[in-house]
Write a protein that holds these residues in place. Sequence first.
Motif, short mmCIF file in Angstrom:
data_model
loop_
_atom_site.label_atom_id
_atom_site.label_comp_id
_atom_site.label_asym_id
_atom_site.label_seq_id
_atom_site.Cartn_x
_atom_site.Cartn_y
_atom_site.Cartn_z
N ALA A 1 27.65 69.21 48.44
CA ALA A 1 28.62 68.11 48.59
C ALA A 1 28.18 66.99 47.66
O ALA A 1 27.00 66.62 47.64
CB ALA A 1 28.63 67.63 50.04
N TYR A 2 29.11 66.48 46.87
CA TYR A 2 28.73 65.43 45.93
C TYR A 2 29.84 64.39 45.81
O TYR A 2 31.02 64.66 46.09
CB TYR A 2 28.40 66.01 44.56
N TYR A 3 29.43 63.21 45.40
CA TYR A 3 30.34 62.10 45.11
C TYR A 3 30.25 61.81 43.61
O TYR A 3 29.19 62.00 43.00
CB TYR A 3 29.95 60.85 45.89
N ILE A 4 31.34 61.34 43.03
CA ILE A 4 31.33 61.02 41.61
C ILE A 4 31.59 59.54 41.40
O ILE A 4 32.46 58.94 42.08
CB ILE A 4 32.35 61.88 40.83
N PHE A 5 30.84 58.96 40.51
CA PHE A 5 30.95 57.54 40.18
C PHE A 5 31.13 57.42 38.66
O PHE A 5 30.15 57.44 37.91
CB PHE A 5 29.70 56.80 40.65
N PRO A 6 32.37 57.32 38.16
CA PRO A 6 32.61 57.17 36.73
C PRO A 6 32.40 55.72 36.29
O PRO A 6 32.92 54.79 36.91
CB PRO A 6 34.07 57.60 36.56
N LEU A 7 31.64 55.53 35.24
CA LEU A 7 31.35 54.19 34.76
C LEU A 7 32.48 53.66 33.86
O LEU A 7 33.27 54.43 33.31
CB LEU A 7 30.03 54.18 33.98
N ASN B 1 29.10 58.78 32.60
CA ASN B 1 29.22 57.68 31.65
C ASN B 1 30.63 57.64 31.06
O ASN B 1 31.34 58.65 30.99
CB ASN B 1 28.19 57.84 30.52
N HIS B 2 31.03 56.45 30.58
CA HIS B 2 32.34 56.29 29.95
C HIS B 2 32.34 57.01 28.60
O HIS B 2 31.36 56.92 27.85
CB HIS B 2 32.66 54.81 29.77
N PRO B 3 33.42 57.71 28.24
CA PRO B 3 33.42 58.46 26.98
C PRO B 3 33.32 57.60 25.74
O PRO B 3 32.95 58.10 24.67
CB PRO B 3 34.77 59.21 27.02
N LEU B 4 33.63 56.29 25.83
CA LEU B 4 33.53 55.40 24.67
C LEU B 4 32.33 54.46 24.75
O LEU B 4 32.25 53.50 23.99
CB LEU B 4 34.82 54.59 24.50
N SER C 1 38.64 51.48 37.72
CA SER C 1 39.00 52.32 36.59
C SER C 1 40.32 53.05 36.83
O SER C 1 40.69 53.36 37.97
CB SER C 1 37.89 53.35 36.35
N THR C 2 41.02 53.37 35.73
CA THR C 2 42.22 54.21 35.85
C THR C 2 41.86 55.63 36.29
O THR C 2 42.75 56.39 36.68
CB THR C 2 42.98 54.28 34.51
N VAL C 3 40.58 55.97 36.27
CA VAL C 3 40.15 57.26 36.83
C VAL C 3 40.52 57.33 38.31
O VAL C 3 40.72 58.41 38.86
CB VAL C 3 38.64 57.46 36.64
N GLY C 4 40.67 56.17 38.94
CA GLY C 4 41.09 56.15 40.34
C GLY C 4 42.39 56.89 40.56
O GLY C 4 42.56 57.60 41.56
#
Length: 402
Positions: free
Chosen positions: A217-223, A265-268, A315-318
């Motif tokens: 089980a994991y959670y993701i945190f995109p920067l 990490n953020h791709p840019l 983030s728009t990842v939301g």
Amino acid sequence: MPRSFLALQGTASPFFSRLADALRERGHSVRRVNFCGGDLVYSGAGEVWNYRGKPADLPTWYAKVAQTGDFTDVIMFGDCREVHRHMHPVSQAYGLSVHVFEEGYVRPNWLTLERCGVNGRSRLPRDPAWYLDQHKVMPPIPVSNSTGYNLFDRAFHDIRYRAANTLYAARFPHYRSHRPRGGFFEYSGLAVRALRDRRHHRDAEQATRELLDAGHAYYIFPLQLNSDAQIVVHSPFDGVRDAIDRVLNSFARHAPSGSWLVIKNHPLDTGLIDYRRHATKLARELGVLDRMRFIDAGHLPTLLEHARGTVVVNSTVGLSALHHRSPLIALGTAIYSMPGLTWQGSLDNFWQHGEQPDMHLYQAFLDCVVHHTQINGDFYTRTGIAMATAGAVRRLEAAAHA
């Protein structure tokens, strides 16, 4: 009725000049304001002002411009830049309509245009009932056409814009970019990252495969980007490192003991701040290093599809997380942060009690956002700019009658 537009700082691309030309062809008047060399080389034909004064003098200058009565509308890209934030109170005082462009809430192939403000300043309601009611009477949302967006075109315009800032620096002596580092440092960082791209993807694929094969089980945190207004203005954090501190500390104390945290990490990201080192050091201190993975790449839809939950600032990842039915919490101000879509309690409680979003509400929300704020197009490619210009002219003219 013909409108009169004051065009402030636009994108690092020909978009604002194309838009100005199209508005003039429709009988409207447009005057651009150049604040730097990049604005100058992309200003195009038509009347312009070159603002050479200090940022602190902008409120007085804007007020004098508004007092002439020559303008009905103001357009800008982003609403939090130093050259823009002083216009908001002036526009309210003198009855000017403000229209703000921004990168798309929905991606790819969309851009954002809203009245008054975007993101944290958006006037989109945070009431789920409004979206459900609107959805009942709204026309079908058209399928977006591909714009051909690519990073090469965007980088070309960005480099040209930055080079012009240097070339014409003496003509705009008081201008300071909203970006904290110069182009040389940012592109140097991106170049180094590009050289490591293959390794980053290989490491991310291996980490993802290990998580899924083991059934963790994991959670993701995109920067997000540290200089993004979403972090600087619309979040409670001093920067991305501060957000990492908050999330890791809460995860260590309150997440289920067998769960993992994936920080993506953020791709840019330019690498000028070493987030991996920062997160690794803190995770070791908190005793969760063996349950934390930091990745610089990875297939985000796969990660979201199998995550136990997603943590974002704003983030728009939301929106992608909602699409994949992932329980979601937004720690900053986000247009999608509302009951039924995001966890409304604390981060400490989210790890154990986060719930899947209401997908009927999500679809109503998404359709309303596209209908009211999105335009099919982009700011950087020839095709995308043509599409965006046509859509923006229609939206701006419709706003005059709203």
